[in-house]
Design an enzyme around this catalytic site. Structure first.
Site, PDB file in Angstrom:
ATOM      1  N   LYS A   1       1.960  -5.681   2.737  1.00 43.03           N
ATOM      2  CA  LYS A   1       2.123  -4.865   3.943  1.00 43.03           C
ATOM      3  C   LYS A   1       3.479  -5.167   4.594  1.00 43.03           C
ATOM      4  O   LYS A   1       4.201  -4.260   5.007  1.00 43.03           O
ATOM      5  CB  LYS A   1       0.967  -5.133   4.924  1.00 43.03           C
TER       6      LYS A   1
ATOM      7  N   GLN B   1      -5.895  -9.257   9.492  1.00 46.35           N
ATOM      8  CA  GLN B   1      -6.408  -9.102   8.123  1.00 46.35           C
ATOM      9  C   GLN B   1      -7.851  -9.603   8.044  1.00 46.35           C
ATOM     10  O   GLN B   1      -8.168 -10.701   8.512  1.00 46.35           O
ATOM     11  CB  GLN B   1      -5.509  -9.866   7.136  1.00 46.35           C
TER      12      GLN B   1
ATOM     13  N   ASP C   1      -5.086  -0.252  12.398  1.00 43.82           N
ATOM     14  CA  ASP C   1      -6.126  -0.275  11.366  1.00 43.82           C
ATOM     15  C   ASP C   1      -7.275   0.678  11.710  1.00 43.82           C
ATOM     16  O   ASP C   1      -8.133   0.943  10.864  1.00 43.82           O
ATOM     17  CB  ASP C   1      -6.705  -1.697  11.243  1.00 43.82           C
TER      18      ASP C   1
HETATM   19  N1  GUN Z   1      -9.390  -6.148   4.471  1.00 46.34           N
HETATM   20  C1  GUN Z   1      -9.646  -5.259   3.477  1.00 46.34           C
HETATM   21  N2  GUN Z   1      -9.112  -4.048   3.773  1.00 46.34           N
HETATM   22  C2  GUN Z   1      -8.505  -4.186   4.968  1.00 46.34           C
HETATM   23  C3  GUN Z   1      -7.766  -3.277   5.794  1.00 46.34           C
HETATM   24  O1  GUN Z   1      -7.570  -2.091   5.499  1.00 46.34           O
HETATM   25  N3  GUN Z   1      -7.281  -3.811   6.952  1.00 46.34           N
HETATM   26  C4  GUN Z   1      -7.504  -5.103   7.316  1.00 46.34           C
HETATM   27  N4  GUN Z   1      -7.020  -5.516   8.477  1.00 46.34           N
HETATM   28  N5  GUN Z   1      -8.195  -5.960   6.585  1.00 46.34           N
HETATM   29  C5  GUN Z   1      -8.680  -5.492   5.417  1.00 46.34           C
END
Ligand code: GUN
Length: 293
Positions: free
Chosen positions: A54, A98, A121
């Site tokens: 990311k 995350q 998110d």
């Molecule tokens: N863990 C698995 N997929 C995601 C996501 O799209 N965003 C976040 N923050 N954590 C995740």
């Protein structure tokens, strides 16, 4: 019939190109560079890999990224105070915590603390609630399901009036994917581990989104001829022919289903690249909205 392959890498690259163009325009208009704060707690190796990609993607598109790491032993107070600080920081347009968090931390509390204007998110309960309601608009929607919808739309799938089946009801993918499909006027069925006669239900689907985390679970005989199949699964299976001893497969038995479906996403190279592209799009949207305040 052999399905056409929906090229997630290509479509994600288009979205990333659009985002990079937006960033260039913002900078040319004298606005600060959009910024994303990533919050990583503990040492889950997969989470480290995801956050790294990311942040790399931010760099490639001209977005600032601010990385914050807390140890696996971090307290709720430490996490909360970091989020409060990031909410107040004007350089930070989006905040990404995350998931999963270590078990002793309260995920719901952390996600609720993020300002809804920085919730790139789309996991804040207000954004999720708005997603579920008629005539309400969430500020952000979750990235993986939003990516699934873009994959369908950009590969020519009309959603309105179609029968859609979502396998899985997770907060991150299944449930928001179903809600997004409803907003596109599809007729949606959500299936899960307690669903009876699953193959019969799946056979009704013009559009199938599989997000259950079970390797090659969906068989060719379950799929309606011509259906659009979006495979969100990323499962590692043993493969002695590979140097690593393993490879990645989806929730769909690709070799079987491609002979029946009209269009299908591969794994890897389908949904995966879309998640980060949609996140980048959300960060730039957050920056634009902040500049108008
Ligand atoms: N863990 C698995 N997929 C995601 C996501 O799209 N965003 C976040 N923050 N954590 C995740």
């Amino acid at each position: 019939m052999t399905a056409s392959i929906i090229d997630g890498k290509l479509i994600a690259e288009q979205v990333r190109g659009e985002v990079a163009e937006e960033v260039t325009k913002l900078i040319a208009a004298g606005m600060p560079r959009p910024g994303l704060a990533t919050v990583l707690v503990g040492d889950n190796p997969a989470s480290h890999v995801y956050v790294k990609s990311k942040r790399k993607s931010c760099e490639e598109l001209g977005i600032e990224s601010y990385g914050f790491e807390l140890p696996a032993t971090a307290t709720q107070e430490q996490l909360d105070s970091l989020l409060v600080k990031l909410n107040a920081d004007p350089k930070v347009n989006g905040i990404l915590v995350q998931l999963p968090l270590p078990g002793h931390l309260d995920e719901e509390r952390a996600l609720s603390l993020i300002s809804i204007d920085k919730d790139v998110d789309g996991f804040h309960p207000v954004n999720v609630g708005r997603l579920a309601m008629k005539r309400r608009d969430p500020i952000f929607v979750p990235c993986t399901p939003a990516g699934c919808i873009v994959l369908l739309q950009r590969s020519g799938c009309k959603l309105e009036g179609k029968r859609a089946v979502v396998l899985g009801r997770s907060n991150i993918v299944g449930m928001p994917a179903a809600l997004l499909l409803v907003r596109e006027n599809a007729t949606v069925t959500i299936c899960h581990s307690k669903t009876q006669n699953l193959p019969d239900v799946v056979r009704e689907a013009d559009i199938l989104i599989a997000a259950i985390g079970r390797a090659r679970f969906v068989k060719g005989s379950w799929v309606k001829p011509g259906a659009y199949v979006i495979d969100v699964g990323i499962n590692q299976i043993e493969d002695a022919t590979k140097k690593s001893g393993h490879r990645l497969v989806g929730d769909v038995d690709f070799d079987e289903v491609k002979e029946v479906a009209g269009a299908i996403t591969p794994v890897p190279g389908g949904v995966g690249p879309m998640t980060i592209a949609m996140l980048m799009r959300n960060v730039v949207r957050a920056a634009k909205a902040a500049s108008k305040k």
